[in-house]
Design a protein around this motif. Structure first.
Motif, PDB file in Angstrom:
ATOM      1  N   GLN A 114       0.820  -1.210   0.000  1.00  0.00           N
ATOM      2  CA  GLN A 114       0.000   0.000   0.000  1.00  0.00           C
ATOM      3  C   GLN A 114       0.856   1.262   0.000  1.00  0.00           C
ATOM      4  OE1 GLN A 114      -2.729   1.179   3.387  1.00  0.00           O
ATOM      5  NE2 GLN A 114      -4.292   0.755   1.835  1.00  0.00           N
ATOM      6  N   VAL A 115       1.987   1.227   0.687  1.00  0.00           N
ATOM      7  CA  VAL A 115       2.915   2.363   0.648  1.00  0.00           C
ATOM      8  C   VAL A 115       3.401   2.588  -0.779  1.00  0.00           C
ATOM      9  CG1 VAL A 115       5.182   3.210   1.380  1.00  0.00           C
ATOM     10  CG2 VAL A 115       3.640   2.173   3.061  1.00  0.00           C
ATOM     11  N   GLU A 116       3.716   1.512  -1.500  1.00  0.00           N
ATOM     12  CA  GLU A 116       4.155   1.631  -2.889  1.00  0.00           C
ATOM     13  C   GLU A 116       3.030   2.158  -3.780  1.00  0.00           C
ATOM     14  OE1 GLU A 116       7.281   1.281  -4.115  1.00  0.00           O
ATOM     15  OE2 GLU A 116       7.732   1.179  -1.951  1.00  0.00           O
ATOM     16  N   GLN A 117       1.795   1.746  -3.478  1.00  0.00           N
ATOM     17  CA  GLN A 117       0.651   2.248  -4.240  1.00  0.00           C
ATOM     18  C   GLN A 117       0.478   3.753  -4.024  1.00  0.00           C
ATOM     19  OE1 GLN A 117      -2.422  -0.288  -2.668  1.00  0.00           O
ATOM     20  NE2 GLN A 117      -2.049  -1.920  -4.172  1.00  0.00           N
ATOM     21  N   LEU A 118       0.658   4.192  -2.794  1.00  0.00           N
ATOM     22  CA  LEU A 118       0.584   5.620  -2.488  1.00  0.00           C
ATOM     23  C   LEU A 118       1.668   6.388  -3.244  1.00  0.00           C
ATOM     24  CD1 LEU A 118      -0.541   8.017  -0.867  1.00  0.00           C
ATOM     25  CD2 LEU A 118       0.957   7.330   1.033  1.00  0.00           C
ATOM     26  N   LYS A 119       2.863   5.834  -3.249  1.00  0.00           N
ATOM     27  CA  LYS A 119       3.981   6.468  -3.957  1.00  0.00           C
ATOM     28  C   LYS A 119       3.679   6.564  -5.455  1.00  0.00           C
ATOM     29  CE  LYS A 119       8.049   5.132  -2.691  1.00  0.00           C
ATOM     30  NZ  LYS A 119       9.281   4.306  -2.532  1.00  0.00           N
ATOM     31  N   LYS A 120       3.128   5.499  -6.036  1.00  0.00           N
ATOM     32  CA  LYS A 120       2.807   5.493  -7.467  1.00  0.00           C
ATOM     33  C   LYS A 120       1.761   6.552  -7.796  1.00  0.00           C
ATOM     34  CE  LYS A 120       1.357   2.578 -11.334  1.00  0.00           C
ATOM     35  NZ  LYS A 120       0.584   3.685 -11.944  1.00  0.00           N
ATOM     36  N   ALA A 121       0.713   6.622  -6.964  1.00  0.00           N
ATOM     37  CA  ALA A 121      -0.343   7.607  -7.202  1.00  0.00           C
ATOM     38  C   ALA A 121       0.220   9.026  -7.187  1.00  0.00           C
ATOM     39  CB  ALA A 121      -1.448   7.451  -6.159  1.00  0.00           C
ATOM     40  N   ILE A 122       1.091   9.293  -6.220  1.00  0.00           N
ATOM     41  CA  ILE A 122       1.698  10.623  -6.119  1.00  0.00           C
ATOM     42  C   ILE A 122       2.593  10.895  -7.326  1.00  0.00           C
ATOM     43  CG2 ILE A 122       3.317  12.034  -4.793  1.00  0.00           C
ATOM     44  CD1 ILE A 122       2.218  10.670  -2.256  1.00  0.00           C
ATOM     45  N   ASN A 123       3.405   9.908  -7.715  1.00  0.00           N
ATOM     46  CA  ASN A 123       4.295  10.076  -8.867  1.00  0.00           C
ATOM     47  C   ASN A 123       3.525  10.245 -10.166  1.00  0.00           C
ATOM     48  OD1 ASN A 123       6.566   9.915  -7.260  1.00  0.00           O
ATOM     49  ND2 ASN A 123       6.910   7.735  -7.646  1.00  0.00           N
ATOM     50  N   ASP A 124       2.296   9.707 -10.217  1.00  0.00           N
ATOM     51  CA  ASP A 124       1.442   9.864 -11.394  1.00  0.00           C
ATOM     52  C   ASP A 124       0.783  11.237 -11.450  1.00  0.00           C
ATOM     53  OD1 ASP A 124       2.077   7.363 -12.299  1.00  0.00           O
ATOM     54  OD2 ASP A 124       0.226   6.396 -11.618  1.00  0.00           O
ATOM     55  N   GLY A 125       1.033  12.056 -10.439  1.00  0.00           N
ATOM     56  CA  GLY A 125       0.501  13.413 -10.440  1.00  0.00           C
ATOM     57  C   GLY A 125      -0.848  13.578  -9.783  1.00  0.00           C
ATOM     58  N   VAL A 126      -1.347  12.553  -9.105  1.00  0.00           N
ATOM     59  CA  VAL A 126      -2.632  12.656  -8.420  1.00  0.00           C
ATOM     60  C   VAL A 126      -2.464  13.507  -7.155  1.00  0.00           C
ATOM     61  CG1 VAL A 126      -4.501  11.382  -7.301  1.00  0.00           C
ATOM     62  CG2 VAL A 126      -3.362  10.418  -9.304  1.00  0.00           C
ATOM     63  N   LYS A 127      -3.310  14.510  -7.018  1.00  0.00           N
ATOM     64  CA  LYS A 127      -3.195  15.434  -5.883  1.00  0.00           C
ATOM     65  C   LYS A 127      -4.202  15.156  -4.769  1.00  0.00           C
ATOM     66  CE  LYS A 127       0.056  17.697  -7.961  1.00  0.00           C
ATOM     67  NZ  LYS A 127       1.449  17.477  -7.524  1.00  0.00           N
ATOM     68  N   TYR A 128      -5.187  14.301  -5.043  1.00  0.00           N
ATOM     69  CA  TYR A 128      -6.214  13.978  -4.042  1.00  0.00           C
ATOM     70  C   TYR A 128      -6.277  12.458  -3.893  1.00  0.00           C
ATOM     71  CZ  TYR A 128      -7.447  18.824  -4.813  1.00  0.00           C
ATOM     72  OH  TYR A 128      -7.402  20.184  -4.913  1.00  0.00           O
ATOM     73  N   ILE A 129      -6.102  11.996  -2.676  1.00  0.00           N
ATOM     74  CA  ILE A 129      -6.027  10.561  -2.413  1.00  0.00           C
ATOM     75  C   ILE A 129      -6.943  10.200  -1.256  1.00  0.00           C
ATOM     76  CG2 ILE A 129      -4.507   8.683  -1.650  1.00  0.00           C
ATOM     77  CD1 ILE A 129      -2.217  10.141  -3.100  1.00  0.00           C
ATOM     78  N   VAL A 130      -7.729   9.148  -1.446  1.00  0.00           N
ATOM     79  CA  VAL A 130      -8.582   8.598  -0.383  1.00  0.00           C
ATOM     80  C   VAL A 130      -7.928   7.305   0.089  1.00  0.00           C
ATOM     81  CG1 VAL A 130     -10.824   7.580   0.163  1.00  0.00           C
ATOM     82  CG2 VAL A 130     -10.696   9.656  -1.241  1.00  0.00           C
ATOM     83  N   LEU A 131      -7.743   7.188   1.399  1.00  0.00           N
ATOM     84  CA  LEU A 131      -6.990   6.054   1.946  1.00  0.00           C
ATOM     85  C   LEU A 131      -7.720   5.382   3.100  1.00  0.00           C
ATOM     86  CD1 LEU A 131      -4.260   4.444   2.284  1.00  0.00           C
ATOM     87  CD2 LEU A 131      -3.581   6.246   3.884  1.00  0.00           C
ATOM     88  N   THR A 132      -7.884   4.065   2.995  1.00  0.00           N
ATOM     89  CA  THR A 132      -8.232   3.231   4.144  1.00  0.00           C
ATOM     90  C   THR A 132      -6.997   2.373   4.397  1.00  0.00           C
ATOM     91  OG1 THR A 132     -10.561   3.153   3.512  1.00  0.00           O
ATOM     92  CG2 THR A 132      -9.798   1.505   5.099  1.00  0.00           C
ATOM     93  N   THR A 133      -6.347   2.578   5.513  1.00  0.00           N
ATOM     94  CA  THR A 133      -5.026   1.992   5.713  1.00  0.00           C
ATOM     95  C   THR A 133      -5.053   0.499   6.026  1.00  0.00           C
ATOM     96  OG1 THR A 133      -5.033   2.534   8.073  1.00  0.00           O
ATOM     97  CG2 THR A 133      -4.064   4.149   6.576  1.00  0.00           C
TER      98      THR A 133
END
Length: 369
Positions: A114-133
């Motif tokens: 999930q940490v890697e998924q968060l990193k990918k989303a950010i690197n893809d330029g997504v500025k809004y993220i919804v997270l259930t940890t």
């Protein structure tokens, strides 16, 4: 007669008009009499054409900004996460928000994934993220939110504590959930007319920030009855570190309940089980049945899952708490949209310094099914 034109239809017309009129301008300019008129006409055309074309570009940019990454656990351990994901996708769509979804198992490996998924989303330029940890501590340890202060992260259902970079929480009042579970047991005890009853507790893992909140809320009401000897915990396990589970997995909760039964004589069981979720309740029922118990104790739960609804109907589980998952998803989508549009968010409270919107919770018993 009045005519109404769509902005999107007019924009290409203006662009063509500009391109057509530009050479005409130079022809007209050869005649000095019409020079000033041509300049005025061309000025208006240029401004109109440039405005129309630049607005098209801005609209494309706005569409790019209306993207959200959804990061949730998969439903291999808790069924409801599949429902939450569908609800979130549908709710975001009503606001015209495009979503990219990621899921990870609720395991140590899944927490790293999930940490890697968060990193990918950010690197893809997504500025809004919804997270259930999967594990909120791993999210904090990654430092990703600190490294990218322009990213706004909204926690859905599960809180991420000790991180001031969280933009918003969308959840239930987790301490109120604990209060509701405890009050249900207290009411049953007081209605019994008995001097005392036995009680055991099943909680979730410390990787879920909500688990400790459920416990704290419940103990705010139960501690007095335990101290007075009215609710007797034969196993002696009352501290959070003693009652927390290895995970929310039914098998792990079954193992925890089997451990509690070691403090009871063969064929006996506690009068009440404070099971924090339906998975914990299902684990408790499985352990009790394996121990040969047919007369089930009072067992609480949370999530109003189909499996626990069946247990409630059969009399094996006593109650559950419905968290209105659609309501929560709608709240999450509203929060994200308002953050995008820089609009105020009504109904906001504060939890650990983070603005929060709560969804409603309801007790469900056999009479409600």
């Amino acid at each position: 007669m009045q005519f109404f034109f769509s902005k999107k239809l007019l924009e290409p017309v203006f662009c063509v008009y500009l391109q057509t009129l530009t050479p005409l301008y130079f022809i007209i300019m050869k005649n000095n009499i019409f020079g000033m008129l041509a300049t005025i006409m061309m000025g208006g055309a240029v401004m109109t054409g440039l405005t129309a074309c630049s607005n098209t570009d801005n609209n494309d940019g706005n569409d790019q900004q209306k993207r959200v990454a959804l990061l949730l656990p998969d439903n291999s351990r808790i069924d409801r996460w599949g429902t939450d994901l569908k609800n979130l996708e549908d709710a975001m769509a009503t606001y015209g928000i495009k979503t990219t979804s990621y899921v990870a198992p609720e395991t140590a490996e899944g927490a790293a994934e999930q940490v890697e998924q968060l990193k990918k989303a950010i690197n893809d330029g997504v500025k809004y993220i919804v997270l259930t940890t999967v594990d909120y501590k791993k999210i904090n340890e990654s430092g990703l939110l600190e490294q990218h202060p322009d990213v706004k992260l909204v926690c859905h259902d599960r809180f991420v504590f000790d991180n001031p970079r969280i933009a918003f929480f969308s959840s239930t009042n987790t301490k109120d959930v604990g209060h509701m579970l405890a009050q249900f047991l207290i009411d049953k005890f007081q209605a019994s007319g008995k001097a005392s009853m036995t009680l055991e507790m099943l909680q979730g893992p410390s990787t879920d920030g909500n688990s400790k909140d459920y416990y704290d809320g419940a103990m705010e009401l139960l501690q007095k009855f335990i101290d007075e000897g009215k609710l007797v915990v034969k196993s002696g396990k009352t501290a959070f570190d003693d009652v927390k589970g290895d995970s929310w997995d039914v098998a792990d909760q079954k193992k925890a309940m089997a451990d509690r039964l070691k403090s009871y004589a063969t064929g006996e069981c506690p009068d009440m089980v404070l099971a924090a979720t339906d998975n914990a309740a299902q684990g408790a029922v499985a352990a009790l049945e394996e121990a040969g118990i047919t007369n089930m104790p009072i067992i609480t739960g949370q999530d109003n899952s189909p499996a626990s609804q069946a247990l409630i109907k059969s009399g094996k589980q006593t109650m559950t708490i419905d968290k209105n998952l659609k309501d929560m998803a709608n709240n999450t989508a509203m929060i994200v949209y308002n953050l995008m549009m820089n609009l105020p968010i009504t109904g906001t409270q504060t939890v650990a310094g983070i603005p929060t919107v709560y969804s409603k919770i309801t007790v469900i018993t056999k009479d409600d099914l």
